[in-house]
Design a protein around this motif. Structure first.
Motif, short mmCIF file in Angstrom:
data_model
loop_
_atom_site.label_atom_id
_atom_site.label_comp_id
_atom_site.label_asym_id
_atom_site.label_seq_id
_atom_site.Cartn_x
_atom_site.Cartn_y
_atom_site.Cartn_z
N GLN A 113 0.81 -1.22 0.00
CA GLN A 113 0.00 0.00 0.00
C GLN A 113 0.85 1.27 0.00
OE1 GLN A 113 0.83 -1.67 2.61
NE2 GLN A 113 0.69 -0.51 4.51
N VAL A 114 2.15 1.14 0.21
CA VAL A 114 3.04 2.31 0.26
C VAL A 114 3.38 2.73 -1.16
CG1 VAL A 114 5.24 3.22 1.08
CG2 VAL A 114 3.99 1.53 2.46
N LYS A 115 3.17 4.00 -1.44
CA LYS A 115 3.47 4.51 -2.79
C LYS A 115 4.98 4.61 -2.97
CE LYS A 115 -0.65 7.45 -2.74
NZ LYS A 115 -0.83 7.53 -1.27
N GLU A 116 5.45 4.18 -4.13
CA GLU A 116 6.87 4.28 -4.41
C GLU A 116 7.29 5.75 -4.58
OE1 GLU A 116 7.63 1.67 -7.69
OE2 GLU A 116 6.72 -0.04 -6.67
N LYS A 117 6.33 6.57 -5.01
CA LYS A 117 6.54 8.01 -5.09
C LYS A 117 5.32 8.68 -4.48
CE LYS A 117 7.37 11.90 -8.22
NZ LYS A 117 7.48 12.34 -9.62
N PRO A 118 5.47 9.41 -3.35
CA PRO A 118 4.31 10.01 -2.67
C PRO A 118 3.55 10.97 -3.57
CG PRO A 118 6.28 10.14 -1.29
CD PRO A 118 6.74 9.70 -2.65
N ASP A 119 2.24 11.00 -3.40
CA ASP A 119 1.41 11.97 -4.11
C ASP A 119 1.59 13.35 -3.48
OD1 ASP A 119 0.37 10.05 -5.81
OD2 ASP A 119 -1.35 9.63 -4.52
N PRO A 120 1.34 14.42 -4.25
CA PRO A 120 1.42 15.76 -3.67
C PRO A 120 0.40 15.91 -2.54
CG PRO A 120 1.35 15.85 -6.07
CD PRO A 120 1.05 14.44 -5.70
N LEU A 163 3.66 21.35 6.98
CA LEU A 163 4.82 20.47 7.09
C LEU A 163 6.10 21.16 6.60
CD1 LEU A 163 3.20 17.12 5.89
CD2 LEU A 163 4.13 17.58 8.15
N ASP A 164 6.01 21.89 5.50
CA ASP A 164 7.20 22.54 4.95
C ASP A 164 7.74 23.63 5.87
OD1 ASP A 164 7.04 20.92 2.74
OD2 ASP A 164 5.99 22.39 1.49
N GLU A 165 6.83 24.32 6.54
CA GLU A 165 7.25 25.47 7.36
C GLU A 165 7.64 25.07 8.78
OE1 GLU A 165 4.03 28.22 7.22
OE2 GLU A 165 4.44 28.85 5.13
N SER A 166 7.33 23.85 9.20
CA SER A 166 7.63 23.41 10.57
C SER A 166 8.98 22.70 10.59
CB SER A 166 6.52 22.48 11.08
OG SER A 166 5.27 23.13 11.06
N LYS A 167 10.04 23.49 10.59
CA LYS A 167 11.38 22.92 10.54
C LYS A 167 11.74 22.16 11.81
CE LYS A 167 11.92 24.75 6.50
NZ LYS A 167 11.84 23.88 5.31
N GLU A 168 11.07 22.49 12.92
CA GLU A 168 11.34 21.79 14.17
C GLU A 168 10.70 20.41 14.21
OE1 GLU A 168 7.40 23.75 14.61
OE2 GLU A 168 9.35 24.28 13.76
N GLY A 169 9.81 20.16 13.27
CA GLY A 169 9.18 18.85 13.17
C GLY A 169 7.69 18.88 13.47
N VAL A 170 6.97 17.90 12.96
CA VAL A 170 5.52 17.77 13.13
C VAL A 170 5.22 16.36 13.63
CG1 VAL A 170 3.27 17.80 11.97
CG2 VAL A 170 5.03 19.46 11.32
N ILE A 196 1.90 11.75 4.15
CA ILE A 196 2.36 12.56 5.29
C ILE A 196 3.59 11.94 5.93
CG2 ILE A 196 1.77 13.22 7.67
CD1 ILE A 196 -1.06 13.82 6.67
N LEU A 197 3.56 10.62 6.16
CA LEU A 197 4.69 9.95 6.79
C LEU A 197 5.94 10.01 5.92
CD1 LEU A 197 2.91 6.80 8.28
CD2 LEU A 197 3.83 8.74 9.55
N ALA A 198 5.76 10.21 4.61
CA ALA A 198 6.91 10.31 3.71
C ALA A 198 7.60 11.66 3.81
CB ALA A 198 6.44 10.07 2.27
N HIS A 199 6.95 12.64 4.44
CA HIS A 199 7.53 13.98 4.53
C HIS A 199 8.69 13.99 5.54
CE1 HIS A 199 7.93 18.33 4.99
NE2 HIS A 199 7.16 18.45 3.90
N PRO A 200 9.82 14.59 5.18
CA PRO A 200 11.00 14.56 6.05
C PRO A 200 10.82 15.27 7.39
CG PRO A 200 11.34 16.05 4.19
CD PRO A 200 10.09 15.30 3.91
N ASN A 201 9.81 16.14 7.52
CA ASN A 201 9.63 16.88 8.77
C ASN A 201 8.73 16.17 9.78
OD1 ASN A 201 11.33 18.90 7.92
ND2 ASN A 201 9.70 20.31 7.29
#
Length: 525
Positions: free
Chosen positions: A271-278, A287-294, A354-359
Motif C-alpha cells: 500500500q506504500v506509494k513508491e513516489k508520494p502523491d502531492p 509540514l514545509d514550514e515546521s522545521k522543528e518537526g511535526v 504525510i509519513l513520507a515527509h521529512p519533517n
C-alpha cells in the motif's frame, strides 16, 4: 526462408503473442468485502497494481473506493462499516482478545454472509458464469465462504491477506506452523524464544487452532453450503485446495523468521506509494514550514471518537495540546476534543504521503499493521496506543525491535502517555533504529508491486500453478503429524515384541522340561 518455415514461424509468433496477451490482459475479479477500510486499502492496492499493469480488473468493495483514480472497475456494496457498538466494546473491554474471539468470529461471519447475499453480488453472479473471469482475488478476513466465487467462475484463486499469515492462512497452503521457534501473531513473543516463551506460544497456537477448527470452520461451512449448494458446487474443503497463491502484507525482515512454502508470497508494504502523491496545499504548507518537526496522530480508519471514553480523550488532548510541536490529528466525525493552537484536526489525512515527509518527527498510532508498515517504511518512530485485534501484538513487536514505545489504553494516564512521547521524541535511538530498518525493509530484488504483477502473471501463464502447491494440502491433520505412520510402526514393534516374548517363553519352557530329572518307575514284583 522456405514458405513452410515462414508459415511455422508466423504460427509460432501468433501463438506466443496470444499467450502473452492472455497473461497481460486477463479478466480478474477482486472481492474485498471486509468492513474495515484499512483492509480494503491493502487489497485494493493489489487490484490497482494489476490494473496499472494492463489487466481488466473488476473490484467489489464494502466501502467507498479508496483509490478513486484507479483503473479498475469498482462496485460498492453499500454496506455499513464495522458496527460502532462492537468496536467500542472491543476497545473499552479489559478482556483479552482471545476471550472476545468467539463474538468477533460471529460478527465477521455475519458480515461475510451479508456480502455474498448482497443484491448487487447476486445479480452479478446471475449475469456472469464460468469463463467470464480468468482469476479471482479474495481479500481474506475469516471469510472462506467467498472462495466459492472461484468455483462459480471455475478459475484459479489468489488470497490477499493484510498482515503476517495467521494459522488459518497458513493452513490454506500447508505452511508449517513450527511452534517451537515461530511465534504466533497473538502470542506477542520475540525470537529467539526461551522455554517459558515456547510454552506460551504453544498454548496460544492451540487456542487459535481450536477457534479455527471448531468454531470458525463450522460457521464458514454452514454459510458456504447455503450460498453454494452441494448439488451445483464442490465442497468447501475442495475449494480451499484451489488456492493458487497467498499474498501476505508482510516481509521477512519484520520477523518472525520462518519457512514458507513457494506459493506464499510476501508483498509487505504494497500500500506504500513508491513516489508520494502531492499533499493538500494547507497540509504541505504546515509540514514545509515546521522545521522543528511535526507529530502525526491517527488511531486508524475504523476508530471514531465515539469508540473512546471521555476520560481517555481528555488524557490524549491534555498531553498533545501541551507539546511544543504542530500536531496533525486525524479525528472523525465527532465533536472535537478541544481547541489548541498546535493541533490541526482533519477528518481525513493522506497518511502514507504525510509519513513520507521529512519533517514528520513522530507517529502516534493505534498499531494497525498497515500503519506500522508505513511508519517502518518511511523510518518514523512510533508511540502506540493499541486498542484491539492484532494491534497489541504489533506494538509489542515495535517495542521489542526498538522502533518506539507502547501505552496500554485501559490503564493510560497523562503521565504514562506523556512519558512515552517525550522518551521517543528526545532519545535518538528510536529514530536511528527505525531508519536503519527502513533501509533494510526497502532492500529487495523487486518492489511489492512488481512482485504482485510477476506472480499473478505466473499463475495465469500456468493455469493456476498447481505445481507450486505443497502436497501437505491434500493430507489430513493425522497424516501431517504422521500419526498413522507412527501408529503403524508402533503396532509392528508391539507385535514383534509380543512374538519375541512368546518365542522366548516357549524356548524357556522347552529348556526347563529337558532339564527336569527323570523319575525311574519302580519295578513291579
Amino acid at each position: 526462408m522456405s514458405p513452410k518455415r515462414l508459415c511455422s514461424l508466423l504460427l509460432f509468433i501468433g501463438f506466443a503473442a496470444t499467450r502473452f496477451d492472455l497473461a497481460t490482459t486477463a479478466r480478474i475479479l477482486g472481492f474485498f468485502p471486509s468492513p474495515s477500510i484499512s483492509h480494503l486499502i491493502i487489497h485494493a492496492a493489489v487490484a490497482d497494481t494489476l490494473a496499472q499493469a494492463g489487466h481488466d480488473v473488476t473490484v467489489f468493495g464494502a466501502a467507498k473506493n479508496v483509490y478513486p483514480n484507479a483503473k479498475y472497475k469498482y462496485i460498492e456494496l453499500e454496506r455499513k462499516t464495522l458496527d460502532n457498538a462492537f468496536i467500542a466494546s472491543m476497545v473499552q473491554s479489559s478482556m483479552s482478545f482471545y476471550k472476545q474471539f468467539g463474538t468477533f468470529l460471529e460478527s465477521i461471519a455475519t458480515s461475510a454472509n451479508d456480502s455474498i447475499t448482497n443484491p448487487r453480488v447476486q445479480r452479478f453472479l446471475q449475469e456472469h458464469g464460468p469463463g467470464d473471469f480468468d482469476l479471482v482475488i479474495a481479500g481474506y478476513f475469516m471469510n472462506d465462504v467467498h472462495f466459492g466465487l472461484a468455483a462459480h467462475f471455475q478459475c484459479p484463486l489468489i488470497v490477499s491477506f493484510m498482515i503476517q499469515p495467521v494459522m488459518t492462512v497458513n493452513r490454506m497452503v500447508a505452511n508449517p506452523s513450527e511452534f517451537a521457534y515461530v511465534p504466533t501473531l497473538m502470542a506477542k513473543q520475540k525470537q529467539p524464544m526461551d522455554f517459558v516463551a515456547r510454552v506460551k506460544n504453544l498454548f496460544a497456537g492451540i487456542i487459535e487452532e481450536m477457534f479455527i477448527s471448531v468454531f470458525s470452520n463450522h460457521l464458514q461451512q454452514n454459510l458456504y453450503e447455503y450460498n453454494f449448494p452441494p448439488d451445483r458446487y464442490p465442497p468447501l474443503d475442495e475449494v480451499r485446495k484451489n488456492v493458487s497463491l497467498v499474498f501476505t502484507n508482510h516481509h521477512f525482515s519484520q520477523g518472525p523468521i520462518r519457512p514458507n512454502v513457494p506459493n506464499l508470497i510476501e508483498i509487505g508494504g504494497i500500500q506504500v506509494k513508491e513516489k508520494p502523491d502531492p499533499l493538500p496545499t494547507d497540509i504541505a504548507k504546515i509540514l514545509d514550514e515546521s522545521k522543528e518537526g511535526v507529530i502525526y496522530f491517527s488511531l486508524g480508519s475504523n476508530i471514531q471518537g465515539s469508540h473512546l471514553t471521555e476520560e481517555k480523550i481528555k488524557i490524549m488532548f491534555n498531553v498533545i495540546s501541551k507539546l511544543p510541536y504542530k500536531v496533525l490529528w486525524k479525528w472523525a466525525p465527532n465533536e472535537l476534543p478541544g481547541e489548541s493552537k498546535n493541533i490541526i484536526f482533519r477528518e481525513w489525512l493522506p497518511q502514507d504521503d504525510i509519513l513520507a515527509h521529512p519533517n514528520i518527527k513522530l507517529f502516534i498510532t493505534h498499531g494497525g499493521m498497515g500503519s506500522v508498515v508505513e511508519s517502518q517504511y518511511h523510518g518514523v518512530p512510533m508511540v502506540g496506543i493499541p486498542l484491539f485485534g492484532d494491534q497489541p501484538s504489533n506494538m509489542a513487536n515495535v517495542v521489542n525491535s526498538g522502533y518506539g514505545l507502547s501505552v496500554d489504553y485501559i490503564t493510560m494516564t497523562e503521565e504514562s502517555l506523556n512519558s512515552a512521547i517525550q522518551d521517543v521524541l528526545h532519545n535518538p535511538k528510536y529514530k536511528e533504529t527505525v531508519q536503519k530498518f527502513s533501509r533494510l525493509y526497502r532492500d529487495r530484488p523487486m518492489t511489492p508491486r512488481q512482485t504482485v504483477v510477476y506472480w499473478v502473471d505466473y499463475v495465469l501463464r500456468h493455469q493456476g500453478a498447481k505445481h507450486m502447491q505443497s502436497p501437505a494440502v491434500h493430507l489430513n491433520r493425522w497424516q501431517l503429524l504422521s500419526v498413522d505412520v507412527i501408529g503403524f510402526l508402533l503396532a509392528i514393534v508391539l507385535i514383534s515384541a509380543f512374538v519375541i516374548i512368546k518365542v522366548f517363553k516357549l524356548i524357556c519352557c522347552c529348556g526347563k522340561k529337558n532339564k527336569l530329572p527323570k523319575v525311574k518307575k519302580a519295578k513291579q514284583n
